[in-house]
Design a protein around this motif. Structure first.
Motif, short mmCIF file in Angstrom:
data_model
loop_
_atom_site.label_atom_id
_atom_site.label_comp_id
_atom_site.label_asym_id
_atom_site.label_seq_id
_atom_site.Cartn_x
_atom_site.Cartn_y
_atom_site.Cartn_z
N SER A 121 0.81 -1.23 0.00
CA SER A 121 0.00 0.00 0.00
C SER A 121 0.84 1.27 0.00
N LEU A 122 2.16 1.16 -0.01
CA LEU A 122 3.00 2.35 -0.01
C LEU A 122 2.70 3.23 -1.23
N ARG A 123 2.75 4.54 -0.99
CA ARG A 123 2.49 5.50 -2.05
C ARG A 123 3.73 6.36 -2.28
N THR A 124 3.75 7.03 -3.41
CA THR A 124 4.93 7.82 -3.76
C THR A 124 5.20 8.92 -2.75
N ASP A 125 4.15 9.46 -2.13
CA ASP A 125 4.37 10.55 -1.17
C ASP A 125 4.63 10.05 0.25
N ASP A 126 4.76 8.73 0.43
CA ASP A 126 5.11 8.19 1.74
C ASP A 126 6.62 8.15 1.96
N ILE A 127 7.38 8.42 0.92
CA ILE A 127 8.83 8.25 0.98
C ILE A 127 9.52 9.59 1.22
N ASP A 128 10.53 9.57 2.09
CA ASP A 128 11.37 10.74 2.33
C ASP A 128 12.82 10.33 2.07
N PRO A 129 13.26 10.39 0.80
CA PRO A 129 14.62 9.93 0.47
C PRO A 129 15.71 10.73 1.19
N ALA A 130 15.44 12.00 1.50
CA ALA A 130 16.46 12.83 2.14
C ALA A 130 16.85 12.28 3.51
N HIS A 131 15.87 11.74 4.22
CA HIS A 131 16.13 11.21 5.56
C HIS A 131 16.07 9.68 5.57
N ARG A 132 15.90 9.08 4.43
CA ARG A 132 15.78 7.63 4.29
C ARG A 132 14.76 7.05 5.27
N THR A 133 13.55 7.60 5.21
CA THR A 133 12.45 7.10 6.02
C THR A 133 11.22 6.95 5.14
N LEU A 134 10.29 6.16 5.60
CA LEU A 134 9.00 6.06 4.91
C LEU A 134 7.89 6.07 5.95
N ARG A 135 6.76 6.59 5.53
CA ARG A 135 5.60 6.70 6.41
C ARG A 135 4.68 5.51 6.15
N VAL A 136 4.32 4.83 7.21
CA VAL A 136 3.36 3.72 7.12
C VAL A 136 2.02 4.27 7.57
N GLY A 137 1.10 4.45 6.64
CA GLY A 137 -0.17 5.08 6.94
C GLY A 137 -1.03 4.28 7.91
N ALA A 138 -1.73 4.99 8.78
CA ALA A 138 -2.58 4.33 9.78
C ALA A 138 -3.63 3.44 9.13
N GLU A 139 -4.09 3.84 7.95
CA GLU A 139 -5.16 3.08 7.29
C GLU A 139 -4.70 1.71 6.80
N THR A 140 -3.40 1.48 6.73
CA THR A 140 -2.89 0.19 6.23
C THR A 140 -2.40 -0.73 7.35
N THR A 141 -2.37 -0.24 8.59
CA THR A 141 -1.82 -1.03 9.69
C THR A 141 -2.92 -1.76 10.45
N LYS A 142 -2.56 -2.83 11.14
CA LYS A 142 -3.53 -3.59 11.93
C LYS A 142 -4.01 -2.79 13.14
N THR A 143 -3.13 -1.98 13.71
CA THR A 143 -3.47 -1.23 14.92
C THR A 143 -4.00 0.16 14.63
N ARG A 144 -4.06 0.53 13.34
CA ARG A 144 -4.52 1.86 12.92
C ARG A 144 -3.68 2.97 13.55
N GLN A 145 -2.38 2.70 13.65
CA GLN A 145 -1.44 3.69 14.19
C GLN A 145 -0.37 3.98 13.14
N GLU A 146 -0.26 5.24 12.76
CA GLU A 146 0.76 5.63 11.79
C GLU A 146 2.14 5.58 12.44
N ARG A 147 3.15 5.27 11.64
CA ARG A 147 4.52 5.29 12.14
C ARG A 147 5.47 5.65 11.01
N VAL A 148 6.64 6.14 11.37
CA VAL A 148 7.70 6.47 10.41
C VAL A 148 8.88 5.57 10.72
#
Length: 347
Positions: A187-214
């Motif tokens: 479910s990753l999207r193009t705007d979930d990625i932050d190449p400058a800091h080498r992190t990605l956002r895991v959206g709350a809507e895709t997680t089992k616990t409905r908690q967003e995390r980076v």
């Protein structure tokens, strides 16, 4: 509910069942959850019809007969079944999955005043019992340690993945680096990625616990990402889902969960490691973090677990005490490098 009624016609013959499923759908449960509920309840309703039982007045003996049927049912998986822990054709997890919607359906009937009690047992607090006073549910729940591949098995899988297209190599590297679940990865999207800091956002809507995390990813995975983005541009320059299908039937459409599962299954069979699944990389990453001395609370936060109890189930304690080969790369929070070697996936 039309599609579900076509798949499970028995649901259309029981008004209360359709009403109950519609409520869950209206409350925003995912289509996969609704489908699983429909399957479990549909099988119970079919058993009731076969035995001439009114499901709304079913008692505990009828539930027990349904459980007996599930336990003795031949496995439809045949030779593809790797292990069974129920003693019959359905695993313990599958038995639990079938009973959950039946229990929730009877909860609904009780709330609506259709009946007085729920015949499907569940774990409950009982004063005077030892260790928390929890009684056993209708079917005892088995909690198994996750399977973790040995270093040689992991390298076998990597060796086959190295010949795969860059999309598949990137997905495996990310699944391990960031301990992503299958749905989170696909479910990753193009705007979930932050190449400058080498992190990605895991959206709350895709997680089992409905908690967003980076979460971070490694430098080598960043190389794969750059290579894949250049390739993706040849399929589509539109923002949106990151991983796209390259099938001639649905080119540039979002990659489905099932397609990724099929890719992994094909590769691990070729590698000779059939127990490896799309979830194995998550188990492996969390175990490796524990090996490197991370505290359980930190691992729970990284994994997106609500409690450390969930984390402890993911971490295989037997693996934590194995000496084995030394890990190739030490984890560093500052550099966000992976514990285990996934280099070589980048071309």
């Amino acid at each position: 509910m039309t599609v579900l009624s076509e798949k499970w016609p028995v649901l259309g013959r029981h008004e209360r069942a359709g009403e109950w499923l519609q409520i869950w759908s209206d409350l925003g449960r995912s289509p996969r959850t609704i489908d699983a509920y429909a399957r479990g309840l549909g099988e119970f309703l079919l058993a009731c019809e076969r035995d001439g039982v009114d499901p709304e007045s079913a008692n505990r003996s009828h539930i027990a007969a349904f459980v007996r049927e599930l336990r003795t049912r031949p496995s439809s998986g045949g030779s593809n079944v790797l292990a069974l822990d129920s003693g019959a054709g359905l695993s313990n997890a599958a038995l639990q999955q079938r009973l959950v919607p039946v229990r929730l359906f009877f909860d609904f009937l009780v709330e609506e005043g259709v009946r007085q009690s729920n015949p499907v047992g569940r774990g409950r607090y009982t004063p005077g019992r030892a260790v928390g006073g929890t009684a056993r549910g209708l079917v005892p729940r088995m909690v198994k340690l996750p399977w973790i591949p040995a270093e040689a098995e992991w390298l076998q899988v990597l060796e086959v993945f190295r010949a795969e297209p860059v999309r598949n190599r990137l997905m495996l590297a990310w699944a391990y680096d960031s301990a992503l679940r299958r749905e989170e990865l696909c479910s990753l999207r193009t705007d979930d990625i932050d190449p400058a800091h080498r992190t990605l956002r895991v959206g709350a809507e895709t997680t089992k616990t409905r908690q967003e995390r980076v979460v971070p990813y490694s430098a080598s995975t960043g190389v794969l990402l750059g290579e894949y983005l250049r390739h993706r541009a040849s399929l589509s320059r539109a923002r949106g889902p990151l991983f796209l299908s390259e099938s001639r039937h649905n080119t540039a459409q979002p990659l489905t969960l099932w397609t990724w599962s099929k890719v992994v299954r094909r590769i691990v069979l070729e590698a000779g490691v059939p127990r490896f699944s799309t979830h194995t990389t998550r188990h492996l990453c969390l175990t490796d973090l524990a090996r490197m001395g991370w505290e359980v609370h930190a691992i729970a936060s990284f994994a997106g677990h609500r409690s450390t109890e969930s984390t402890l189930r993911y971490i295989n304690p037997r693996e934590l005490h194995q000496t084995g080969e030394k890990l190739q790369v030490a984890w560093s929070l500052g550099e966000a490098e992976p514990v285990r070697r996934v280099y070589g996936l980048a071309s």
